[in-house]
Design an enzyme around this catalytic site. Structure first.
Site, PDB file in Angstrom:
ATOM      1  N   ASP A  18      16.092  23.635  66.794  1.00  8.61           N
ATOM      2  CA  ASP A  18      15.724  23.858  65.400  1.00  8.61           C
ATOM      3  C   ASP A  18      16.577  24.959  64.780  1.00  8.61           C
ATOM      4  OD1 ASP A  18      14.260  23.486  63.071  1.00  8.61           O
ATOM      5  OD2 ASP A  18      12.626  24.805  63.689  1.00  8.61           O
ATOM      6  N   GLY A  19      16.900  24.772  63.499  1.00 12.81           N
ATOM      7  CA  GLY A  19      17.527  25.856  62.745  1.00 12.81           C
ATOM      8  C   GLY A  19      18.977  25.650  62.347  1.00 12.81           C
ATOM      9  N   HIS A  35      25.025  21.614  61.749  1.00 12.39           N
ATOM     10  CA  HIS A  35      24.860  20.530  62.718  1.00 12.39           C
ATOM     11  C   HIS A  35      26.054  20.462  63.673  1.00 12.39           C
ATOM     12  CE1 HIS A  35      21.281  19.340  60.726  1.00 12.39           C
ATOM     13  NE2 HIS A  35      21.868  18.853  59.652  1.00 12.39           N
ATOM     14  N   ARG A  69      15.369  12.801  55.323  1.00 10.65           N
ATOM     15  CA  ARG A  69      16.353  13.759  54.828  1.00 10.65           C
ATOM     16  C   ARG A  69      17.363  13.056  53.914  1.00 10.65           C
ATOM     17  NH1 ARG A  69      17.707  18.031  59.743  1.00 10.65           N
ATOM     18  NH2 ARG A  69      15.540  18.618  60.165  1.00 10.65           N
ATOM     19  N   LEU A 129      21.702  16.090  87.097  1.00  7.00           N
ATOM     20  CA  LEU A 129      20.852  16.308  85.941  1.00  7.00           C
ATOM     21  C   LEU A 129      20.608  15.000  85.186  1.00  7.00           C
ATOM     22  CD1 LEU A 129      19.557  18.245  83.742  1.00  7.00           C
ATOM     23  CD2 LEU A 129      21.838  18.284  82.705  1.00  7.00           C
ATOM     24  N   ARG A 192       5.653  25.515  66.880  1.00  2.00           N
ATOM     25  CA  ARG A 192       4.862  24.279  66.839  1.00  2.00           C
ATOM     26  C   ARG A 192       5.650  23.180  67.545  1.00  2.00           C
ATOM     27  NH1 ARG A 192       6.559  25.365  61.622  1.00  2.00           N
ATOM     28  NH2 ARG A 192       8.164  23.947  60.811  1.00  2.00           N
ATOM     29  N   SER A 194       5.838  19.869  66.467  1.00  2.00           N
ATOM     30  CA  SER A 194       6.471  18.956  65.514  1.00  2.00           C
ATOM     31  C   SER A 194       6.575  17.531  66.054  1.00  2.00           C
ATOM     32  CB  SER A 194       7.863  19.479  65.108  1.00  2.00           C
ATOM     33  OG  SER A 194       7.754  20.702  64.417  1.00  2.00           O
TER      34      SER A 194
END
Length: 247
Positions: A18-19, A35, A69, A129, A192, A194
């Site tokens: 986020d952010g 982004h 968006r 992974l 949160r 979300s």
């Protein structure tokens, strides 16, 4: 330089990245630059998780709500996803990383869907992974799709309603076969979920960091692992220390 050693290591780490937009706004840059910088943070974090020995890393890349968006921003995000897969797939495959996609695939454009399927197929036999990419993902939608699948089996007589168990629900979720996240990290200071892994997060530990996602990387990832190692996970029971006192 050797990797740090943690007293307790999560098997599965999930991250709400986020952010990006706020990072860009803070610097007077267009959101698209946030982004793009965020993709660099993805690369560094994936490498850090692999180096630390994490078995599963889930990244919340694009939610089912993100379609709301502006069209230009969505288009830019789609372009970044395609560029990431085309550029990084070979490296991830060489590092024995397995890619798995969760989320609703039915409404995706064919070019995006084909790239995601290619990434999964190319890396399906890898054993290091497992990088889980949550794309067009919403947890409520995931749970609803699982319920529809179970209801169809009940209607068809293949299953009785009273036979439905949490384990059976797990098997119908997008994350079937993937252990629940031990640790969920969210950047940007928000605290949160979300609509992310609501079912799977029942006993997850949470670490919220104030930094925006483009500033996240190896150092902050390891700091979150250190916080996890200090947690006392009881899963509804008593810790060994408390149990010993009570005996």
């Amino acid at each position: 330089m050797s990797e740090p050693v943690f007293l307790s290591m999560p098997e599965h780490v999930a991250i709400i990245m986020d952010g990006n937009g706020r990072w860009a706004k803070q610097r007077g840059l267009p959101r698209a630059m946030g982004h793009r910088k965020g993709v660099e943070a993805v690369r560094e974090t994936v490498r850090a998780a692999g180096d630390a020995g994490i078995k599963y890393l889930t990244l919340f890349a694009f939610s089912s709500e993100n379609w709301r968006r502006p069209e230009a921003e969505v288009s830019d995000l789609m372009g970044l996803l395609k560029a990431f897969i085309r550029r990084d797939l070979a490296e991830l495959h060489a590092q024995n990383v397995r890619i798995r996609i969760i989320g609703d695939r039915h409404s995706l454009r064919s070019d995006i869907l084909n790239l995601l399927l290619e990434a999964e197929e190319t890396t399906r036999d890898n054993t290091a992974l497992t990088l889980v990419i949550a794309f067009n993902y919403g947890s409520r939608d995931e749970i609803a799709r699982a319920m529809v699948s179970l209801a169809e089996d009940v209607e068809a007589g293949r299953l009785r309603a009273r036979e439905i168990t949490p384990e059976l629900v797990n098997a119908r979720l997008d994350t079937a076969g993937i252990p629940d996240p031990d640790l969920i990290i969210r950047t940007s200071g928000e605290e949160r979920l979300s609509n992310f892994l609501l079912w799977q997060a029942a006993y997850s530990e949470f670490v919220f960091v104030p930094e925006y996602w483009p500033d996240f990387g190896r150092e902050l990832f390891y700091a979150a692992l250190e916080k996890f190692a200090a947690r006392d996970r009881r899963f509804g029971g008593l810790s060994p220390q408390a149990a010993a006192v009570g005996t």
